[in-house]
Scaffold this active site. Structure first.
Site, PDB file in Angstrom:
ATOM      1  N   TYR A 173      30.418  -8.490   2.450  1.00  0.00           N
ATOM      2  CA  TYR A 173      30.622  -7.204   3.058  1.00  0.00           C
ATOM      3  C   TYR A 173      31.743  -7.032   3.694  1.00  0.00           C
ATOM      4  O   TYR A 173      32.613  -6.127   3.377  1.00  0.00           O
ATOM      5  CB  TYR A 173      29.470  -6.459   3.960  1.00  0.00           C
ATOM      6  CG  TYR A 173      29.683  -5.266   4.118  1.00  0.00           C
ATOM      7  CD1 TYR A 173      29.277  -4.090   3.213  1.00  0.00           C
ATOM      8  CD2 TYR A 173      30.227  -4.637   5.410  1.00  0.00           C
ATOM      9  CE1 TYR A 173      29.432  -2.857   3.593  1.00  0.00           C
ATOM     10  CE2 TYR A 173      30.007  -3.510   5.923  1.00  0.00           C
ATOM     11  CZ  TYR A 173      29.853  -2.571   4.730  1.00  0.00           C
ATOM     12  OH  TYR A 173      30.012  -1.064   5.168  1.00  0.00           O
ATOM     13  N   LYS A 175      35.343  -5.125   2.416  1.00  0.00           N
ATOM     14  CA  LYS A 175      35.962  -4.026   3.110  1.00  0.00           C
ATOM     15  C   LYS A 175      37.387  -4.203   3.673  1.00  0.00           C
ATOM     16  O   LYS A 175      38.082  -3.270   3.674  1.00  0.00           O
ATOM     17  CB  LYS A 175      35.020  -3.646   4.413  1.00  0.00           C
ATOM     18  CG  LYS A 175      33.623  -2.984   4.204  1.00  0.00           C
ATOM     19  CD  LYS A 175      33.918  -1.528   3.191  1.00  0.00           C
ATOM     20  CE  LYS A 175      32.661  -1.003   2.809  1.00  0.00           C
ATOM     21  NZ  LYS A 175      32.909   0.388   2.221  1.00  0.00           N
ATOM     22  N   THR A 196      21.765   5.198   8.661  1.00  0.00           N
ATOM     23  CA  THR A 196      21.745   5.332   7.271  1.00  0.00           C
ATOM     24  C   THR A 196      20.697   4.185   6.849  1.00  0.00           C
ATOM     25  O   THR A 196      20.343   3.275   7.642  1.00  0.00           O
ATOM     26  CB  THR A 196      22.914   5.202   6.248  1.00  0.00           C
ATOM     27  OG1 THR A 196      23.609   3.988   6.825  1.00  0.00           O
ATOM     28  CG2 THR A 196      23.981   6.289   6.682  1.00  0.00           C
TER      29      THR A 196
END
Length: 236
Positions: A156, A160, A193
């Site tokens: 991740y 990014k 989220t």
């Protein structure tokens, strides 16, 4: 009738869904690319008089998605488009833990969705709209994890960080053109989220920052998708 065009990825839930919902509060033309179409977005478009097209797609197959997007954009009557914006929002966390514990397929999926898909979709968008007269923008939803290393989050963080650098380079390329697009990568903060829920459910053994993410949730420090979307669209 003149209108703004928005193309968004990852609109099934979370920040992407809220970005689409808020944009659809006024008349516009929108195309979404997500795993599932969302009835609520269709209702919002009907209520405001917006034009909404939803494509259920798998962004791991980014090449086909990009080719389809480019063909679709070439069929748009751009004389009526005042501005065209691509928002690369879709993202995957993948397995949280040391790299050697991550299956090859899972690692590839994170890199494809978080980095490859935004790059090939942006390339398709820029090619198809290069002769359009309206303003063109690409907004990439990044993360603080692209700027700060987090143990157990190699795929991740790397994806990014790559997204940030891709945005910087493409912005430089576009700035050299007479009518180049505006390109940016924006980290919207820590949002409440499903991704955050996945992090809280991860094993603390391979994720030393586990307690911090739990504390952010328990202390109410997470930004709601509604608040984050409002801030992102204000920036846009």
């Amino acid at each position: 009738m003149s209108t703004a065009l928005y193309i968004l990825t990852g609109t099934s839930r979370g920040l992407g869904h809220e970005l689409a919902r808020q944009l659809l509060a006024r008349p516009c033309q929108m195309l979404t690319l997500a795993r599932h179409a969302h009835a609520g977005l269709a209702d919002a478009a009907t209520a405001s008089g917006a034009t909404l097209t939803q494509w259920p797609v798998d962004l791991e197959d980014s090449g086909d998605c990009a080719a389809r997007l480019e063909a679709w954009l070439k069929g748009v009557n751009h004389q009526n488009i005042t501005s065209a914006t691509l928002i690369n929002n879709a993202g995957l966390v993948g397995h949280v833990g040391p790299l050697e514990q991550m299956a090859t397929g899972g690692l590839s999926a994170v890199l494809r969705v978080n980095l490859e898909a935004p790059m090939v979709l942006t390339a398709a968008f820029l090619r198809a709209t290069q002769d359009w007269e309206g303003a063109r923008k690409v907004l990439n939803i990044s993360s603080g994890a692209g700027r700060h290393a987090v143990a157990g989050w190699a795929a991740y963080c790397a994806s990014k960080a790559g997204l940030d650098q891709f945005a910087r380079v493409t912005a430089l390329d576009e700035a050299r053109k007479p009518h180049g697009a505006k390109i940016v990568a924006l980290a919207p903060g820590v949002i409440d989220t499903d991704m955050q829920a996945q992090l809280r459910a991860a094993s603390a053994a391979g994720f030393p920052d586990h307690a911090r993410f739990v504390q952010l949730h328990d202390s109410g420090e997470l930004t709601s998708p509604q608040q984050a979307a409002t801030q992102v669209l204000s920036f846009l």
